[in-house]
Design an enzyme around this catalytic site. Structure first.
Site, PDB file in Angstrom:
ATOM      1  N   GLU A 253       1.215  -0.922  -0.527  1.00 55.29           N
ATOM      2  CA  GLU A 253       0.528   0.455   0.879  1.00 55.29           C
ATOM      3  C   GLU A 253       1.006   1.469   0.155  1.00 55.29           C
ATOM      4  O   GLU A 253      -0.083   2.395  -0.483  1.00 55.29           O
ATOM      5  CB  GLU A 253      -1.193  -0.204   1.206  1.00 55.29           C
ATOM      6  CG  GLU A 253      -1.596   0.851   1.172  1.00 55.29           C
ATOM      7  CD  GLU A 253      -3.132   1.120   2.465  1.00 55.29           C
ATOM      8  OE1 GLU A 253      -4.200   1.622   2.305  1.00 55.29           O
ATOM      9  OE2 GLU A 253      -1.887   0.413   3.271  1.00 55.29           O
ATOM     10  N   SER A 373      -3.825   4.840  11.523  1.00 56.88           N
ATOM     11  CA  SER A 373      -4.094   5.990  12.615  1.00 56.88           C
ATOM     12  C   SER A 373      -2.977   6.278  12.842  1.00 56.88           C
ATOM     13  O   SER A 373      -1.749   5.680  13.068  1.00 56.88           O
ATOM     14  CB  SER A 373      -4.767   6.017  13.640  1.00 56.88           C
ATOM     15  OG  SER A 373      -4.421   4.946  14.488  1.00 56.88           O
TER      16      SER A 373
END
Length: 394
Positions: A253, A373
């Protein structure tokens, strides 16, 4: 680190640029700038057709090895492709999760049968994929996955039967397949006993519910798996060893497409500066200083992205870059609102017609959450890079 491009690379850049200029000046020209974070609901069918146009001309999966249908481009040529794609304002691709995430994962971990079944369809943009990772109580804490999978042969054919709920599932509402991280060993905890499964979406056991966002779109979804089934052969890697596969996918990713992301950020910043000059906000020295700071940070970000791609053994590079770009984009949205002033407080029209800067401001709130996060990225750096004690978990 040498960041210069060779003559061969620049020739390749000219080839990419010529293809995009030619394609986007014709029937696809109206798609410039469509799609992307906060507006991924735009022109899905048209963008899908555009993606298939790219495939027909050999411009999908450009970094994959040629034996799997890709172009086998070098790292720097992949960077060039993503830079030029962003500079041309080409529409956001609908095939990202298959091309950038699942495809490389199948190349690394898939069986020959899985590769033959799925990779050609990803290259041709014939099947689209969604990611079944996050759950209501397992978002950033992915090891807390509670979705269950068990093998069942009652139908005469051995299949995985899956029960659970996934959330924040991008593009599930128009995808055909879902890659799912599920707990396949009863009684297992945390990273152990998980399996990475490939699950067809179009079946009675899968329900997709779009989630309406602050920006008005619904690119994220809830996915309910109730007795969903998939073939026993569609587990990637060994059963119970899905954590390794899942983490490898997240590594993909952070690939070369992030460089194109930085080019897109530069275009957004230039737009905010132009707006500030137009409405007089640029005369405010404090606001002008904030814009200058964003410009400097953006250049550092670009160099950091390139450094991260070059340093394959740098365990913290991906986490650092995620923290940097997410925070930068959030600040850009805040500065855009400051430039707009009171005008930014109201929608352009009924019922909820947002302009580009309002959408960036609202969606960039999520940048520091999705994809890991800020808190999780800092923990990764503290524990795995700096060697600090692990955070206490209740």
């Amino acid at each position: 680190m040498d960041l210069s491009y060779s003559a061969e690379d620049e020739t390749f850049r000219a080839e990419v640029r010529a293809f995009l200029e030619d394609s986007l000046s014709g029937e696809w020209g109206s798609l410039r700038g469509l799609g992307g974070p906060g507006k991924d609901h735009e022109a899905i069918d048209e963008r899908l057709a555009w993606n298939r146009h790219l495939a027909a001309h050999g411009w999908t999966c450009v970094g994959w090895p040629t034996e799997y249908g890709g172009r086998g481009l070098s790292l720097w040529q992949q960077v060039i492709f993503h830079e030029e794609y962003a500079r041309a304002e080409a529409p956001a691709r609908v095939n990202h999760l298959g091309e950038e995430l699942l495809g490389p994962t199948l190349i690394a971990f898939g069986t020959p049968e899985q590769q033959q079944r799925f990779l050609p369809r990803i290259v041709a943009v014939e099947e689209l994929w969604a990611q079944g990772y996050s759950e209501p109580n397992a978002g950033s804490d992915l090891a807390n996955v509670q979705t269950r999978a068990r093998l069942d042969a009652s139908s005469g054919t051995e299949e995985w039967v899956i029960d659970g709920q996934k959330v924040w599932t991008s593009n599930a509402h128009f995808s055909q397949w879902l890659f799912v991280l599920a707990r396949s060993e009863p009684g297992s905890e945390r990273h152990h006993g998980l399996s990475f499964l490939l699950v067809p979406i179009d079946q009675d056991g899968v329900e997709v519910r779009p989630i309406e966002q602050l920006t008005g779109g619904s690119e994220f979804n809830e996915v309910f798996l109730t007795g969903a089934r998939t073939s026993a052969s569609l587990v990637v890697g060994e059963p119970g060893q899905g954590w390794k596969v899942a983490m490898a996918l997240l590594g993909f990713e952070r690939g070369v497409s992030v460089v194109g992301q930085v080019v897109g950020f530069a275009r957004e910043l230039a737009g905010v500066v132009a707006l500030a000059r137009e409405n007089g906000a640029y005369d405010d020295p404090v606001l002008r200083d904030r814009l200058a700071g964003l410009k400097v940070e953006l250049e550092v970000m670009r160099l950091q992205a390139l450094r991260g791609l070059s340093a394959a053994d740098d365990a913290g590079a991906a986490s650092i870059f995620k923290l940097v770009w997410a925070g930068w984009h959030k600040r850009l949205g805040e500065v855009a609102m400051a430039v707009l002033g009171a005008e930014g407080l109201t929608a352009r029209g009924a019922p909820y017609d947002l302009d580009e800067w309002q959408r960036i401001f609202l969606f960039s709130r999520a940048d520091t959450i999705y994809g890991g996060s800020d808190e999780v990225q800092r923990n990764i750096l503290a524990e795995r890079v700096l060697g600090l004690p692990r955070e206490a978990r209740g």
